[in-house]
Design an enzyme around this catalytic site. Sequence first.
Site, PDB file in Angstrom:
ATOM      1  N   HIS A 338       0.829  -1.208   0.000  1.00  0.00           N
ATOM      2  CA  HIS A 338       0.000   0.000   0.000  1.00  0.00           C
ATOM      3  C   HIS A 338       0.863   1.257   0.000  1.00  0.00           C
ATOM      4  O   HIS A 338       1.862   1.328   0.715  1.00  0.00           O
ATOM      5  CB  HIS A 338      -0.847   0.061   1.279  1.00  0.00           C
ATOM      6  N   ASN A 369       8.145  -3.789   3.452  1.00  0.00           N
ATOM      7  CA  ASN A 369       6.737  -3.427   3.646  1.00  0.00           C
ATOM      8  C   ASN A 369       6.228  -3.728   5.057  1.00  0.00           C
ATOM      9  O   ASN A 369       5.588  -2.881   5.695  1.00  0.00           O
ATOM     10  CB  ASN A 369       5.890  -4.184   2.616  1.00  0.00           C
ATOM     11  N   ASP A 468      15.184  17.244  -0.785  1.00  0.00           N
ATOM     12  CA  ASP A 468      16.006  17.546  -1.970  1.00  0.00           C
ATOM     13  C   ASP A 468      16.605  16.287  -2.579  1.00  0.00           C
ATOM     14  O   ASP A 468      16.718  16.160  -3.804  1.00  0.00           O
ATOM     15  CB  ASP A 468      17.131  18.521  -1.609  1.00  0.00           C
ATOM     16  N   GLU A 471      13.916  14.560  -4.520  1.00  0.00           N
ATOM     17  CA  GLU A 471      13.626  15.345  -5.724  1.00  0.00           C
ATOM     18  C   GLU A 471      14.689  15.133  -6.794  1.00  0.00           C
ATOM     19  O   GLU A 471      14.368  15.027  -7.985  1.00  0.00           O
ATOM     20  CB  GLU A 471      13.532  16.833  -5.378  1.00  0.00           C
ATOM     21  N   ASP A 477       8.742  17.802  -7.957  1.00  0.00           N
ATOM     22  CA  ASP A 477       8.819  19.063  -7.211  1.00  0.00           C
ATOM     23  C   ASP A 477       7.824  18.991  -6.059  1.00  0.00           C
ATOM     24  O   ASP A 477       6.638  19.266  -6.236  1.00  0.00           O
ATOM     25  CB  ASP A 477       8.502  20.239  -8.137  1.00  0.00           C
ATOM     26  N   PHE A 478       8.292  18.615  -4.893  1.00  0.00           N
ATOM     27  CA  PHE A 478       7.434  18.502  -3.724  1.00  0.00           C
ATOM     28  C   PHE A 478       7.198  19.872  -3.083  1.00  0.00           C
ATOM     29  O   PHE A 478       8.000  20.794  -3.249  1.00  0.00           O
ATOM     30  CB  PHE A 478       8.052  17.556  -2.689  1.00  0.00           C
ATOM     31  N   GLN A 487      10.252  26.750   1.445  1.00  0.00           N
ATOM     32  CA  GLN A 487      10.425  25.453   0.797  1.00  0.00           C
ATOM     33  C   GLN A 487      11.892  25.069   0.699  1.00  0.00           C
ATOM     34  O   GLN A 487      12.269  23.923   0.985  1.00  0.00           O
ATOM     35  CB  GLN A 487       9.786  25.510  -0.601  1.00  0.00           C
ATOM     36  N   GLU A 491      13.217  21.692   2.664  1.00  0.00           N
ATOM     37  CA  GLU A 491      13.555  20.579   1.776  1.00  0.00           C
ATOM     38  C   GLU A 491      15.021  20.187   1.873  1.00  0.00           C
ATOM     39  O   GLU A 491      15.393  19.082   1.503  1.00  0.00           O
ATOM     40  CB  GLU A 491      13.209  20.936   0.329  1.00  0.00           C
TER      41      GLU A 491
END
Length: 500
Positions: A338, A369, A468, A471, A477-478, A487, A491
Amino acid sequence: MLERQSGQKAILSKRGKESFKKKTAFLIFMCLIFFVSLGNLFIKPTQAAVGSHVAISEIYGGGGNSGSSYKNDYIELYNPTSSSVSLSGWSVQYASSTGTFNSITNLTGSIGSHQYYLIKEASGGGGTVDLPTADDSGTINLSASSGKVTLAKVTTAVSGSTNSNVVDFVGFGSANDSETTPIGTLSATTSAERKDNNGGTAQGQGNGWDTNNNANDLVITSSLVPQNASSAAEPTTQTGTDPGTQTGTDNDHMGLGNPSGATSNTSNANNYLMVKPQYDLSYNNSKHEPNWVSWHLGSSDLGSTPRQDDFRADTTLPAGWYQVTASEFAGSGFDRGHMTPSGDRTSSVANNSATFLMTNMIPQAPNNNEVTWESLESYSRTLVSAGNELYIMSGGYGTGGTGSNGFKTTVGNGVVVPAKTWKVIVVLPNGNNDISRITTSTRVIAVLMPNYQTTSSHPWSYYRVSVDTIESLTGYDFLSSVPANIQSTIEANVDNGPTN
């Protein structure tokens, strides 16, 4: 006495000459400033950010050529302004790298605020993929490598980039005319794409960057995603009516942004936005799994509903797309992992059941998991019980993991096994106006775990990284709804907070 007076006169004369020189130099300096300033009045100013006019956002001239994917050339426009713009009486025009503008496609209709407009042009006769439905079409046969394209507010030929009727102009390859410097040479598999509204290359952030220098404002890309008037407006805004544009809204599953710029256009099959009451996701039809899943977790999501265990295909996928079945991972050595956990949706049977759709699953090594990943999921719920609300995004990266039956790159009918699993969690005390409450001190937990059986040899905290880092791997791009200065700080940090 005479000698003394003579000396004083000499000194005064010297001082007078020095004063005269200083005054003269000052006058010359001021004149220079005046003339430089006057000259600047006649120089076209360089823009520093998003353009104030409709822009040529992408050019592709390899349509139908050997090795190409799309059957046709195309020119894409983007409107970075806050108002719709009529294109009636406008045109797009093409010239070879050293030629004149004699290939013209007249435009009709309008282009909405922050929206796209796709113009289908000629075909080389090959290719395998049709363009999305075009908003206009013509017969221009663009070069796949070098040329000039202009957007003009007339339907008659323009002379070049300095013509007063030119709205935007792009030279590429060996073009002899451009805005400052042309972008590089293209090919049958690459296009020239304008940078996003922040001057970067993130998807979902528009394509309006314009400093009047083609070489700086556009990039050459092999990721061809032509967009039309039916594509989602970009960047997404809180005031939009499409569920996929509700970024920045309290408790919205994509309240902190759309990491990959996913859209609900079926032509965007590998970054297809699916919006559900329980979570949102970007689906990848080639990998048969989500790129990412995003959800908000608050106290109202937690209750006493038992785990439903009703794994099943997601029948809401577009017609003709393969639907991963409930039994597809059987015997593979990988769990149906999930992304939005069952435990995060226990307020009702319907909400819990929704987490068992296969579009919410990736193949996860059991020890990843069931041990390390699950431990982080449980810790997240303790944060909610302690009076917090969470914004969470998770997904997989890369190809190839090691499950209980060894290393695999796919399971079932080509479902890709990721090499790593990642998660980003933003922790906020319960409240309203969530985006405005995010500061440089806000706790952000990011983890990156190998999708191996050996992952369980360490606690989840061992795998903490910066946003970062994730990303840079994924290209996503969070937290794009968060102000840029905040940000950039949160990040870059690696969480060192409590772990249980």
